[in-house]
Each structure stands twice: as structure tokens, then as C-alpha cells.
Design a protein around this motif. Structure first.
Motif, PDB file in Angstrom:
ATOM      1  N   PRO A 421       0.987  -1.029   0.053  1.00 29.15           N
ATOM      2  CA  PRO A 421       0.034  -0.031   0.087  1.00 29.15           C
ATOM      3  C   PRO A 421       0.850   1.383   0.033  1.00 29.15           C
ATOM      4  N   THR A 422       1.261   1.829  -1.146  1.00 29.83           N
ATOM      5  CA  THR A 422       1.814   3.252  -1.411  1.00 29.83           C
ATOM      6  C   THR A 422       0.897   4.087  -1.616  1.00 29.83           C
ATOM      7  N   GLY A 423       1.253   5.454  -1.602  1.00 30.43           N
ATOM      8  CA  GLY A 423       0.287   6.392  -1.712  1.00 30.43           C
ATOM      9  C   GLY A 423      -0.564   6.471  -3.129  1.00 30.43           C
ATOM     10  N   ARG A 424       0.529   5.917  -4.012  1.00 30.22           N
ATOM     11  CA  ARG A 424      -0.135   5.933  -5.614  1.00 30.22           C
ATOM     12  C   ARG A 424      -1.011   4.695  -5.815  1.00 30.22           C
ATOM     13  N   THR A 425      -0.698   3.570  -5.151  1.00 25.09           N
ATOM     14  CA  THR A 425      -1.588   2.395  -5.439  1.00 25.09           C
ATOM     15  C   THR A 425      -2.870   2.794  -4.583  1.00 25.09           C
ATOM     16  N   THR A 426      -2.739   3.295  -3.493  1.00 23.87           N
ATOM     17  CA  THR A 426      -3.859   3.454  -2.455  1.00 23.87           C
ATOM     18  C   THR A 426      -4.861   4.397  -3.384  1.00 23.87           C
ATOM     19  N   LEU A 427      -4.377   5.499  -3.912  1.00 25.13           N
ATOM     20  CA  LEU A 427      -5.011   6.329  -4.552  1.00 25.13           C
ATOM     21  C   LEU A 427      -5.935   5.779  -5.868  1.00 25.13           C
ATOM     22  N   LEU A 428      -5.055   5.044  -6.673  1.00 21.76           N
ATOM     23  CA  LEU A 428      -5.599   4.357  -7.833  1.00 21.76           C
ATOM     24  C   LEU A 428      -6.696   3.430  -7.356  1.00 21.76           C
ATOM     25  N   PHE A 429      -6.499   3.002  -6.330  1.00 24.80           N
ATOM     26  CA  PHE A 429      -7.454   1.904  -5.613  1.00 24.80           C
ATOM     27  C   PHE A 429      -8.857   2.715  -5.532  1.00 24.80           C
ATOM     28  N   VAL A 430      -8.802   3.675  -4.700  1.00 19.73           N
ATOM     29  CA  VAL A 430      -9.911   4.422  -4.209  1.00 19.73           C
ATOM     30  C   VAL A 430     -10.494   5.093  -5.504  1.00 19.73           C
ATOM     31  N   LEU A 431      -9.901   5.553  -6.594  1.00 19.94           N
ATOM     32  CA  LEU A 431     -10.627   6.076  -7.667  1.00 19.94           C
ATOM     33  C   LEU A 431     -11.365   5.109  -8.386  1.00 19.94           C
ATOM     34  N   ALA A 432     -10.738   4.120  -8.518  1.00 16.23           N
ATOM     35  CA  ALA A 432     -11.411   2.743  -9.262  1.00 16.23           C
ATOM     36  C   ALA A 432     -12.712   2.362  -8.517  1.00 16.23           C
ATOM     37  N   LEU A 433     -12.671   2.200  -7.116  1.00 14.40           N
ATOM     38  CA  LEU A 433     -13.793   1.926  -6.330  1.00 14.40           C
ATOM     39  C   LEU A 433     -14.760   3.013  -6.491  1.00 14.40           C
ATOM     40  N   GLY A 434     -14.209   4.333  -6.460  1.00 15.21           N
ATOM     41  CA  GLY A 434     -15.223   5.558  -6.715  1.00 15.21           C
ATOM     42  C   GLY A 434     -16.097   5.399  -7.992  1.00 15.21           C
ATOM     43  N   LEU A 435     -15.093   4.920  -9.165  1.00 13.39           N
ATOM     44  CA  LEU A 435     -16.036   4.966 -10.216  1.00 13.39           C
ATOM     45  C   LEU A 435     -17.017   3.889 -10.258  1.00 13.39           C
ATOM     46  N   CYS A 436     -17.107   2.680  -9.538  1.00  8.41           N
ATOM     47  CA  CYS A 436     -17.959   1.617  -9.918  1.00  8.41           C
ATOM     48  C   CYS A 436     -18.970   1.477  -8.924  1.00  8.41           C
ATOM     49  N   THR A 437     -18.621   1.856  -7.529  1.00 10.00           N
ATOM     50  CA  THR A 437     -19.450   1.720  -6.413  1.00 10.00           C
ATOM     51  C   THR A 437     -20.753   2.431  -6.427  1.00 10.00           C
ATOM     52  N   PRO A 438     -21.117   3.544  -7.217  1.00  9.88           N
ATOM     53  CA  PRO A 438     -22.250   4.037  -7.286  1.00  9.88           C
ATOM     54  C   PRO A 438     -23.190   3.564  -8.117  1.00  9.88           C
ATOM     55  N   THR A 439     -22.668   2.780  -9.103  1.00 13.76           N
ATOM     56  CA  THR A 439     -23.631   1.874  -9.801  1.00 13.76           C
ATOM     57  C   THR A 439     -24.060   0.850  -9.080  1.00 13.76           C
ATOM     58  N   ALA A 440     -23.229   0.069  -8.293  1.00 14.02           N
ATOM     59  CA  ALA A 440     -23.874  -0.964  -7.712  1.00 14.02           C
ATOM     60  C   ALA A 440     -24.689  -0.727  -6.444  1.00 14.02           C
ATOM     61  N   VAL A 441     -24.393   0.428  -5.669  1.00 12.38           N
ATOM     62  CA  VAL A 441     -25.425   0.970  -4.571  1.00 12.38           C
ATOM     63  C   VAL A 441     -26.761   1.143  -5.416  1.00 12.38           C
ATOM     64  N   SER A 442     -26.527   2.070  -6.388  1.00 12.53           N
ATOM     65  CA  SER A 442     -28.044   2.324  -6.948  1.00 12.53           C
ATOM     66  C   SER A 442     -28.706   1.063  -7.412  1.00 12.53           C
ATOM     67  N   GLU A 443     -27.974   0.226  -7.963  1.00 16.74           N
ATOM     68  CA  GLU A 443     -28.682  -1.171  -8.483  1.00 16.74           C
ATOM     69  C   GLU A 443     -29.387  -1.902  -7.258  1.00 16.74           C
ATOM     70  N   ALA A 444     -28.516  -1.833  -6.087  1.00 22.18           N
ATOM     71  CA  ALA A 444     -29.219  -2.577  -4.823  1.00 22.18           C
ATOM     72  C   ALA A 444     -30.439  -1.784  -4.344  1.00 22.18           C
ATOM     73  N   ILE A 445     -30.708  -0.438  -4.683  1.00 20.79           N
ATOM     74  CA  ILE A 445     -31.581   0.347  -4.117  1.00 20.79           C
ATOM     75  C   ILE A 445     -32.915   0.134  -5.305  1.00 20.79           C
ATOM     76  N   TYR A 446     -32.254   0.075  -6.522  1.00 20.33           N
ATOM     77  CA  TYR A 446     -33.308  -0.153  -7.485  1.00 20.33           C
ATOM     78  C   TYR A 446     -34.278  -1.474  -7.317  1.00 20.33           C
TER      79      TYR A 446
END
Length: 508
Positions: A421-446
């Protein structure tokens, strides 16, 4: 063959090999049994007796050989515990026990109700003519047979229990990637959220098309590509695949795992048997996993000389051939167009945008591994080609993409656990999850709200289409209601006027 060209866990360290593969080996027999039971039921209940006996004997021997193999046992039980909890959560989110369910569950309930109440092989009077059920029935057969055998077993409870077992096996596969309890929990959560950046794409596309703004939560986003490009193309997140089409996704993910985690001697036989059994669950899943299966066959070709492997390969091939013959009866055209690929190259710019949005999260996590890992590279190539082969409906692209996406998802989870876990890898992982998580959360509510957020949109709006705003609100649908709700144009996809080949009483 160099390590870099192997499909099995390249770049893995010694700890991962010790932790991951023994625990995978102990569940291989359960996974194959789960996939094989419907084939045994189908053979006994549908096929000509001479075919049925041959299939049951081959499957019986092939499955037994898996259980008599000696495997090193893993002392880590957390993947199983977490997998069971995650399976229960998905079952509840899907709608059990009382609904609402996604649109596709009108079909699921109608087919399982027909199989549970009608004589086998199923023949129904539809549109004034006798129609023979002809569909990949793997997910429905064991619950239906259980109800026929013991009518006191509630048919709808049986289907839920059967899917629960499949969900648990899928999550067990993924949770075994974690070396600790909390990594197993993280693996399950990652599988539920990984997918495309569909939520962002939908809002951007609607703004560009000057369509009314949509709320962020409670929207089914995954048809954004079909709406934006006017093409029948769509990739599903793992969560969406599990709650909409468990009859295909469970088996496809299990076979993807059998192919991917295959370092042990004798593993090719299990993968080949599972791949053949997939024909009863999802022919589209077979198409998507074919390139990886061919690579594994080449790498493990020497195992074909072993009698155990040969029996398992033969059993899988016989089941697949039976299903090809059965499903080919009056097979409707238009599901795919393999000859169209050269003439569709002009679509590449649009498809590049589509793929960039759908695969952005995986690319940010995997980085160079997406092309250095042969399994990822082949999966990426498959995903690049599939949209060019689309038919009149999005079924091919949606369902054939499940296997390659699962490979990218598994490798992404492995990468998150392996990289320091370096600063760069952590940032990329957080960005990746930030891109896809809203879709999954919205789908569950849908799903849980029965598509309530879509009721505000006009039927002419892409977000107001009938299928996207209509939920399955009960478990008692019959086949007539299925086609009345979803459309009689789908009749040839599930039934044929001619009796399918190899069925009892067939003169073919």
C-alpha cells in the motif's frame, strides 16, 4: 512454457500459493457436483433412456473421481463463513422471500413453476399450438425435481435455497483470495461493487442528449451504452449478474474459477467437465470462456493421456453435445452475428468509449498486469471482440462477457491484496472503487424499491422503458403471464413447435 504464459496465477508469491490453492482444491468437488446435479436430473427426466444412462454413468464416475483425490486441507474456514453471509445478503437484495424482484424474475418464476407442476418433458398449449420447452434449464431443475419428489417442499423456497448454495460457492471462491478474515470480507465486498462506471456515464450521456436529469440512486444504469450508442451492447457488474440472471452467472463464475485456479495436477479434468456442464446453464457463458478454456487445454494437454482426465473430459463433452442437439431445434436466429465482425470495424471508436468506461476500474487496479497476465490479456481481447458480434438483442454481449469480466475481477482483488500500500496505489484503488461503487449501490436500491425511481420518466425516455420500470412482484407467474408481460416475441427463445432432439418420444 514460461511462467508468464501460464493461465494459473502468474506473479503470485509463495504465501498466496500455499493459502489459495489448497482451499480451492477442497471445494472443487462441491462445485462440480452443484453444476452436475441438474445434468443428471435433466438426463433422467427429459432424455431418451439410452442417452440418459450414458450421461448419468459418465457424470457419476467423473464426479466421484474428484472426491477420491487427495488434497491438502486448508485450516482457514473464514472464506466459507464469509461466503455464506455474502450469499445470504445477495439473496435478500435479489428479493427473497417476498420480492420485489428484477424483471427477469418473471421468467425465472414462470419456468420453475412450469417445471415443478407439469409432466416432463414440458409441453404447453401456447398461441393455440403445442409448444415444447427448449431452453438451458440448469438452474431450475433441482428445485423443480425436489418439489416433484416431495410436494411438501415449497417450490419457491427450493429455488431460493438452490441459488443460495450457488451464491455461497461463488463467494467461497473469491473469499479464498484473502489470507485473513478481514481480507475475505473485503474480497466479498469488492465482488459486489466492482464493475463499470455506468452511473457517471449515464448522467454525462443524458446531459449531452439534453434529457432530463436523473436521480443518482435507485436507477438501473447498465443499459447506458445501448441507449447512448443505439447498439445492443451491455456489460453487467457482478452484483447485477447475480441478482438478475443467477441461472447463468453462478455457473459461469464457478467455471471461470475452475479454469483460473488450476495449478494442481488433475485440475484440467475438473475444468473441462465444468465447462461441458455449463452448456446446460449458459451457452453464452461457454462462448465467453472458450478462449481461456482453449489455452488451459493447451497448457494441460499431457493430462489428456491420464484415464481420469479422459473420463471427465468425455463426460463434459457428451453433456455439451446433448445440449447442442437439444437447443438447436428451431433455434431462433439473430442472437449473434459472427460473420459481421469485418463490416462492423467502423464501430470501434464508439466501442472504445464504451469499453473505456466499463473497464476503467479494472484497468486502474491492474495497470500493467492487464496485459502482462495472460488470463487478463485473453479476457481483455474477448471483451474487445464481443461487442462487434452483437445480435438483435444484447444477450450475447451481456452474458458472454460475464466470464472474462470475472477473470478481471478476481485478478483485481488479488492485486489489491498483493501490492504494497503506497500512496499511488492507494489513490488508484480508491479512484477505481469510486468509479464503480455508485452503480452497484444504485442497483441494490433499484431492486429493493422495485424500480420506483424510474416511474417518473416518460415511456419514450430510455429510463422509462417497460422492462426497466416493471418489477416481478410475486412468485406465482405462469408461462402465459410471462409472455403477456414480457412479450410473445420471446416465445421462440424458450419453446419450439417441433419436439427437441433426444427428448423422450422424439423420432429424430
Amino acid at each position: 512454457m514460461t511462467k508468464r504464459l501460464q493461465i494459473m496465477a502468474p506473479n503470485s508469491d509463495a504465501h498466496e500459493i500455499r493459502h489459495l490453492y489448497p482451499s480451492r482444491a477442497t471445494t472443487r468437488g462441491l462445485e462440480i457436483t452443484y453444476l452436475a446435479l441438474p445434468a443428471i436430473v435433466f438426463s433422467l427426466g427429459f432424455l431418451e433412456w439410452w442417452v440418459s444412462i450414458a450421461v448419468v454413468l459418465l457424470l457419476g464416475v467423473g464426479c466421484t473421481l474428484l472426491f477420491i483425490e487427495r488434497h491438502e486441507q486448508s485450516g482457514n474456514a473464514w472464506p466459507t463463513y464469509v461466503g455464506v453471509c455474502a450469499a445470504a445478503a445477495v439473496l435478500l437484495l435479489a428479493g427473497f422471500p417476498t420480492g420485489p424482484f428484477a424483471w427477469d424474475w418473471v421468467k425465472h418464476w414462470a419456468l420453475v413453476n412450469a417445471l415443478g407442476t407439469e409432466p416432463w418433458p414440458v409441453v404447453l398449449e401456447l398461441n393455440g399450438t403445442a409448444q415444447h420447452l427448449r431452453f438451458y434449464l440448469g438452474a431450475y431443475l433441482v428445485p423443480s425435481f425436489s418439489h416433484k419428489l416431495l410436494p411438501s417442499i415449497d417450490l419457491h423456497f427450493a429455488l431460493g435455497a438452490w441459488f443460495f448454495g450457488g451464491f455461497a460457492l461463488v463467494f467461497r471462491t473469491v473469499c479464498a483470495l484473502g489470507a485473513t478474515k478481514w481480507q475475505s470480507v473485503a474480497a466479498a465486498m469488492l465482488l459486489l461493487v466492482l464493475g463499470g462506471a455506468d452511473a457517471f456515464a449515464e448522467h454525462i450521456a443524458r446531459a449531452m442528449q439534453r434529457l432530463p436529469a436523473a436521480p443518482w440512486l435507485g436507477i438501473h444504469y447498465e443499459a447506458w451504452g445501448a441507449n447512448a450508442f443505439q447498439l445492443p451492447i451491455e456489460f453487467s457488474s457482478f452484483f447485477t449478474a447475480l441478482v438478475w440472471v443467477p441461472h447463468q452467472s453462478i455457473a459461469t463464475f464457478l467455471v471461470g474459477g475452475l479454469i483460473l485456479f488450476n495449478d494442481r495436477k488433475g485440475g484440467f479434468g475438473a475444468a473441462a467437465l465444468g465447462y461441458g456442464l455449463l452448456s446446460l446453464w449458459s451457452p453464452y457463458g461457454m462462448i465467453g470462456l472458450l478462449p481461456l478454456m482453449l489455452l488451459l487445454a493447451w497448457e494441460k494437454r499431457r493430462e489428456l493421456l491420464e484415464w481420469r482426465t479422459s473420463i471427465q473430459v468425455l463426460a463434459g463433452a457428451v453433456v455439451a453435445l446433448c445440449m447442442v442437439d437439444y437447443l438447436s431445434t428451431e433455434l431462433p436466429s439473430g442472437g449473434a452475428c459472427f460473420s459481421c465482425l469485418p463490416s462492423r470495424l467502423y464501430l470501434i471508436p464508439d466501442l472504445f468509449i464504451f469499453l473505456a468506461i466499463e473497464l476503467a476500474a479494472f484497468a486502474l487496479i491492474l495497470r500493467q498486469r492487464i496485459v502482462q497476465d495472460i488470463a487478463c490479456l485473453i479476457s481483455l481481447g474477448t471483451l474487445l471482440v464481443l461487442p462487434l458480434l452483437h445480435g438483435h438483442t444484447p444477450d450475447l454481449v451481456m452474458r458472454a462477457s460475464m466470464g472474462p469480466l470475472f477473470v478481471l475481477g478476481v485478478r483485481s482483488i488479488q492485486t489489491i491484496f498483493q501490492r504494497p500500500p503506497t500512496g499511488r496505489t492507494t489513490l488508484l484503488f480508491v479512484l477505481a472503487l469510486g468509479l464503480c461503487t455508485p452503480t452497484a449501490v444504485s442497483e441494490a436500491i433499484y431492486i429493493r424499491t422495485g424500480g420506483l425511481a424510474h416511474a417518473a420518466f416518460d415511456s419514450r425516455d430510455p429510463l422509462g422503458k417497460k422492462w426497466i420500470r416493471t418489477a416481478a412482484t410475486r412468485t406465482t407467474y405462469d408461462v402465459h403471464e410471462f409472455f403477456e408481460i414480457c412479450g410473445w416475441e420471446f416465445l421462440p427463445q424458450y419453446f419450439s413447435r417441433e419436439q427437441p432432439h433426444l427428448l423422450r418420444g422424439s423420432k429424430k
